[in-house]
Design a protein around this motif. Sequence first.
Motif, mmCIF file in Angstrom:
data_model
loop_
_atom_site.group_PDB
_atom_site.id
_atom_site.type_symbol
_atom_site.label_atom_id
_atom_site.label_comp_id
_atom_site.label_asym_id
_atom_site.label_seq_id
_atom_site.Cartn_x
_atom_site.Cartn_y
_atom_site.Cartn_z
ATOM 1 N N SER A 1 0.789 -1.252 0.152
ATOM 2 C CA SER A 1 -0.026 -0.089 0.068
ATOM 3 C C SER A 1 0.848 1.222 0.118
ATOM 4 C CB SER A 1 -0.762 -0.118 1.209
ATOM 5 O OG SER A 1 -0.881 0.973 2.128
ATOM 6 N N GLU A 2 2.180 1.040 0.531
ATOM 7 C CA GLU A 2 2.951 2.463 0.724
ATOM 8 C C GLU A 2 3.600 2.425 -0.531
ATOM 9 O OE1 GLU A 2 5.303 2.512 4.268
ATOM 10 O OE2 GLU A 2 3.710 2.869 5.573
ATOM 11 N N GLY B 1 8.602 22.051 -2.390
ATOM 12 C CA GLY B 1 7.421 22.986 -2.391
ATOM 13 C C GLY B 1 6.177 22.177 -1.536
ATOM 14 N N GLU B 2 6.495 20.801 -1.931
ATOM 15 C CA GLU B 2 5.262 19.973 -1.368
ATOM 16 C C GLU B 2 5.547 19.331 0.026
ATOM 17 O OE1 GLU B 2 3.484 16.964 -3.872
ATOM 18 O OE2 GLU B 2 3.537 18.314 -5.651
ATOM 19 N N PRO B 3 4.799 19.378 0.883
ATOM 20 C CA PRO B 3 5.067 18.632 2.317
ATOM 21 C C PRO B 3 5.342 17.109 1.974
ATOM 22 C CG PRO B 3 2.985 19.323 2.333
ATOM 23 C CD PRO B 3 3.548 19.967 1.151
ATOM 24 N N ALA B 4 6.460 16.751 2.586
ATOM 25 C CA ALA B 4 6.763 15.267 2.436
ATOM 26 C C ALA B 4 5.849 14.325 3.501
ATOM 27 C CB ALA B 4 8.032 14.841 2.460
ATOM 28 N N ASP B 5 5.131 13.327 3.122
ATOM 29 C CA ASP B 5 4.360 12.635 4.115
ATOM 30 C C ASP B 5 5.696 11.771 4.713
ATOM 31 O OD1 ASP B 5 3.120 10.384 5.453
ATOM 32 O OD2 ASP B 5 1.492 10.151 3.735
ATOM 33 N N PRO B 6 5.662 11.812 6.138
ATOM 34 C CA PRO B 6 6.721 11.170 6.759
ATOM 35 C C PRO B 6 6.697 9.537 6.725
ATOM 36 C CG PRO B 6 5.146 12.686 8.426
ATOM 37 C CD PRO B 6 4.706 12.694 6.861
ATOM 38 N N ARG B 7 5.639 9.171 6.568
ATOM 39 C CA ARG B 7 5.419 7.519 6.208
ATOM 40 C C ARG B 7 6.161 7.192 4.936
ATOM 41 N NH1 ARG B 7 0.879 4.940 3.963
ATOM 42 N NH2 ARG B 7 0.400 6.881 3.171
ATOM 43 N N GLU C 1 8.180 9.094 3.289
ATOM 44 C CA GLU C 1 9.641 9.827 3.444
ATOM 45 C C GLU C 1 10.450 8.613 4.020
ATOM 46 O OE1 GLU C 1 10.644 12.091 1.674
ATOM 47 O OE2 GLU C 1 12.636 12.037 2.374
ATOM 48 N N ARG C 2 9.964 7.853 4.718
ATOM 49 C CA ARG C 2 10.566 7.005 5.650
ATOM 50 C C ARG C 2 10.783 5.695 4.543
ATOM 51 N NH1 ARG C 2 8.998 3.754 10.534
ATOM 52 N NH2 ARG C 2 6.649 3.632 9.260
ATOM 53 N N LEU C 3 9.702 5.570 3.893
ATOM 54 C CA LEU C 3 9.822 4.244 2.964
ATOM 55 C C LEU C 3 10.796 4.296 1.768
ATOM 56 C CD1 LEU C 3 9.160 1.571 1.820
ATOM 57 C CD2 LEU C 3 7.037 2.826 0.871
ATOM 58 N N ARG C 4 10.826 5.884 1.372
ATOM 59 C CA ARG C 4 11.779 6.093 0.430
ATOM 60 C C ARG C 4 13.179 6.134 0.773
ATOM 61 N NH1 ARG C 4 14.683 10.145 -1.220
ATOM 62 N NH2 ARG C 4 14.522 11.394 0.466
ATOM 63 N N CYS C 5 13.466 6.522 1.962
ATOM 64 C CA CYS C 5 14.751 6.439 2.468
ATOM 65 C C CYS C 5 15.211 4.995 2.481
ATOM 66 C CB CYS C 5 14.575 7.120 3.982
ATOM 67 S SG CYS C 5 14.798 8.798 3.662
ATOM 68 N N ALA C 6 14.248 4.163 2.993
ATOM 69 C CA ALA C 6 14.652 2.812 3.207
ATOM 70 C C ALA C 6 14.726 1.951 1.793
ATOM 71 C CB ALA C 6 13.459 1.902 3.787
ATOM 72 N N LEU C 7 13.999 2.454 0.688
ATOM 73 C CA LEU C 7 14.254 1.926 -0.488
ATOM 74 C C LEU C 7 15.575 2.303 -0.961
ATOM 75 C CD1 LEU C 7 10.526 2.352 -2.240
ATOM 76 C CD2 LEU C 7 12.133 0.069 -1.723
ATOM 77 N N ALA C 8 16.176 3.577 -0.897
ATOM 78 C CA ALA C 8 17.175 4.117 -1.291
ATOM 79 C C ALA C 8 18.451 3.328 -0.912
ATOM 80 C CB ALA C 8 17.233 5.737 -1.081
ATOM 81 N N THR C 9 18.223 2.837 0.548
ATOM 82 C CA THR C 9 19.292 1.819 0.898
ATOM 83 C C THR C 9 19.559 0.748 0.422
ATOM 84 O OG1 THR C 9 18.198 1.032 2.759
ATOM 85 C CG2 THR C 9 19.238 3.132 3.065
ATOM 86 N N LEU C 10 18.706 0.399 -0.199
ATOM 87 C CA LEU C 10 18.679 -1.329 -0.847
ATOM 88 C C LEU C 10 19.330 -0.666 -2.281
ATOM 89 C CD1 LEU C 10 15.279 -2.654 -0.926
ATOM 90 C CD2 LEU C 10 17.169 -3.008 0.660
ATOM 91 N N ASP C 11 20.297 -2.025 -2.588
ATOM 92 C CA ASP C 11 20.963 -1.674 -3.947
ATOM 93 C C ASP C 11 19.956 -2.068 -4.992
ATOM 94 O OD1 ASP C 11 20.803 -4.368 -4.413
ATOM 95 O OD2 ASP C 11 22.777 -4.766 -3.555
ATOM 96 N N ASP C 12 20.202 -1.606 -6.266
ATOM 97 C CA ASP C 12 19.171 -1.642 -7.293
ATOM 98 C C ASP C 12 18.669 -2.910 -7.795
ATOM 99 O OD1 ASP C 12 19.896 1.096 -7.751
ATOM 100 O OD2 ASP C 12 21.105 0.570 -9.433
#
Lengths: 127, 192
Positions: free
Chosen positions: A12-13, B124-130, B132-143
């Motif tokens: 979902s996320e 300019g858009e406020p990031a959803d913290p939930r 943003e956490r997932l985005r950071c976690a995905l970024a730590t994975l290799d491709d």
Amino acid sequence: MSDDAFIATLRSELIDLSSRAATPSATVIVRRLRRRAALRTCAATAAALLALMLLARSNPTYSSPSPIAAIPGSLPAWRISMRYELQERTEIPIPVETSATSGELTAWFLRLRVDSSTHPLDSEGYL
Amino acid sequence: VIPSRTSTWAALVPTAAAFELSDQQLMQALREREQRALEQIIVRYGDALARAATCQLGDPLLADEVVQETMIGAWDGARRTRMDTPLRSWLFAILFNQCRKCARSRARRLARGGGHAPAIAVAGEPADPRLERLRCALATLDDEHRAVVVLRFLEDFEIAETARILAIPPGTVKSRTHYALLELRARLGEPP
């Protein structure tokens, strides 16, 4: 949290996260393909003209350093057909039959335009 | 004898609207250089490809570029592809190849000091913290691990299809999935 619950949340996320993706535009993609096809045709046309010039240069009747070439009257049939083909495709008279100067040839190159908005999408660059 | 594109499309479309054509019919029309088939494929799969590329690359602008390259790759490669190739997974295979190329060139640019780091959040858009956490976690994975997560959990591809798309054995998909989930759990503070 169980594996299933974690994966359900993750799904979902991921959907929410990817919602910022831009919708691809077919128009933009087709325009890119047309432009590429047009450039290929243009490049192929220019390459064919260069080949004609080289053929003319290799002719022993060529003498002047300033005019690019003068293709003599006894052209082999395939050279004639190539020139007609080029002329027909580009609708621009090709100044290699008589003593074209480098200026004339430059002018011809500058006029060599292919309309990318109507160019066939599937051109492989062949004339 | 290859039928002319007009006759092929005319034969396909009067019996069904373009959106009702099967993937195989669209593939056939694409092989015959039918522009309307390409447009229909973009309508059908463009959004899914853009979503996957956005998660894989972390950058909607780069993702848009990669989707365009994917469609151009599909146009060029259709004739070299077997008729029975499933259209959807074939498109995703092209997409992930393009993502790899894009990631390589981005890494080169970053190494030279140019370019910008991936960020899904738009200025300019406020990031959803939930998220943003997932985005950071995905970024730590290799491709490679991120690709498996995107294909399995965003696009719902089965293990075998994911393996075909990424040209790796199914066992590798399973192990990458396992390690990617462990890593994501750790990054998101969810103990196994």
